[in-house]
Scaffold this active site. Structure first.
Site, PDB file in Angstrom:
ATOM      1  CG  ASP A  80      -7.231   5.136   7.930  1.00 17.66           C
ATOM      2  OD1 ASP A  80      -7.868   4.951   9.104  1.00 17.66           O
ATOM      3  OD2 ASP A  80      -6.264   4.653   7.650  1.00 17.66           O
ATOM      4  CE1 TYR A  84      -0.372   2.892   7.021  1.00 18.67           C
ATOM      5  CE2 TYR A  84      -2.087   4.477   6.707  1.00 18.67           C
ATOM      6  CZ  TYR A  84      -2.003   3.179   6.917  1.00 18.67           C
ATOM      7  OH  TYR A  84      -2.805   2.222   6.980  1.00 18.67           O
ATOM      8  CE  LYS A 124      -5.012   2.708  10.449  1.00 26.34           C
ATOM      9  NZ  LYS A 124      -4.676   3.927   9.333  1.00 26.34           N
ATOM     10  CG  HIS A 178      -1.282  -0.078  12.323  1.00 23.84           C
ATOM     11  ND1 HIS A 178      -0.622   1.024  11.783  1.00 23.84           N
ATOM     12  CD2 HIS A 178      -1.691  -0.789  11.528  1.00 23.84           C
ATOM     13  CE1 HIS A 178      -0.647   0.943  10.327  1.00 23.84           C
ATOM     14  NE2 HIS A 178      -1.631   0.027  10.195  1.00 23.84           N
TER      15      HIS A 178
END
Length: 327
Positions: free
Chosen positions: A97, A102, A127, A160
């Site tokens: 994930d 990120y 996401k 998200h």
């Protein structure tokens, strides 16, 4: 009832769910079943076991996802993420994930390629971030994510959060990506009941397959969990280890000692037995291995009741579930 084998017992827990129990090698497994899941409309969480890291839960669009995986939030893009993903895959994980925000999607993709494991055996989630909401921006940012991952498709694409508005417009773009086969399934993250209800009003033909939210015994979120189960939306829990805040809780320590397990393993096992997909995060091999060693024991009913009574609404980061609906 046609799904029940001679090894299974079916009984009803009114009004929220059905429950299957099965004895496997002396370990009782429990499977939570939302009422709608047994009908024609939805199939999510009809029944899934927690026998291994590769056990899968059916989604409401006909696909399925592993019940356990690796989260890479805050994993650094300096080789740390790639190494963590490679280690997790070596230890039997088949679910990764990540997210655009990120900034480590390229390392996730690199690790998948280096692993030598066939792409179709690894479930990949990414996401769309809040600032990229809107139809055109979502389509563009998805393309960027796919390029960074170096993949032809992702298995799950999540919104998200509901923050920053343009939720329906973003969802419409995600539906198009699903239709094009670029994302096998689509879902949301950090959505509460009111967000899900508004999205359902706008697009009743495409109910999210997954809602990923922070969950632990200290953050039960019973209302949205019950809503998702009723609607056939798989609940996926992030930060199951409370970012370490509760790992020394005396009650948790006492329960863990009964099973010869760490407190982290008990938190993960609690999540799985509650019927949640669980994605603990670590970059250390010993922790990655430990987090995955939760399929050889089952938490007894009395201890589950204790854990279920420990809710104190502990959020360890942000909490978009409290935000108003903005479209």
């Amino acid at each position: 009832a046609g799904m029940v084998t001679s090894q299974m017992i079916l009984f009803r827990l009114l009004p929220l769910s059905l429950c299957f129990c099965r004895l496997i090698s002396g370990i009782q497994e429990t499977f939570w079943v939302p009422p709608g899941a047994l009908g024609y409309k939805v199939m999510a969480q009809t029944m899934f076991s927690v026998e291994s890291k590769s056990s899968r839960v059916p989604l409401n669009d006909g696909n399925s996802m592993p019940v356990f995986g690796l989260g890479v939030y805050l994993s650094k893009a300096n080789g740390e993420t790639e190494n963590a993903v490679l280690l997790s895959l070596e230890h039997g994980y088949r679910h990764i994930d990540t997210a655009a925000i990120y900034r480590n999607e390229h390392e996730v993709g690199s690790a998948i390629r280096k692993s030598g494991i066939p792409r179709e055996q690894i479930f990949v989630t990414t996401k769309v971030w809040n600032s990229d909401h809107g139809y055109d921006k979502t389509m563009a940012t998805f393309g960027e994510s796919l390029n960074k991952l170096g993949l032809d498709y992702v298995d799950l694409y999540l919104m998200h959060s509901p923050l920053k508005g343009k939720v329906v417009e973003t969802w419409n773009a995600m539906i198009e990506l699903k239709k094009q086969g670029k994302s096998k399934s689509i879902g949301v993250s950090n959505f509460n009941v009111h967000h899900l209800e508004e999205l359902k009003k706008a697009r009743p033909d495409y109910i999210p397959a997954v809602n990923q939210i922070e969950l632990s015994p200290y953050l039960a979120r019973n209302e949205v969990v019950a809503y998702c189960q009723k609607e056939g939306i798989v609940v996926e829990g992030y930060s199951p280890l409370t970012k370490g805040e509760k790992l020394t809780d005396p009650v948790l320590v006492e329960i863990a000692a009964k099973y010869g397990k760490s407190t982290a393993q008990v938190l993960i096992r609690w999540s799985l037995q509650r019927g949640f997909v669980c994605i603990p995060k670590s970059v250390r091999e010993e922790r990655i291995k430990e987090n995955g060693d939760v399929f050889d024991f089952s938490i007894a009913e009395e201890d589950m009741k204790t854990l279920n009574s420990m809710d104190e609404h502990l959020t360890t980061g942000w909490d978009p579930l409290t935000s108003p609906w903005i479209n």
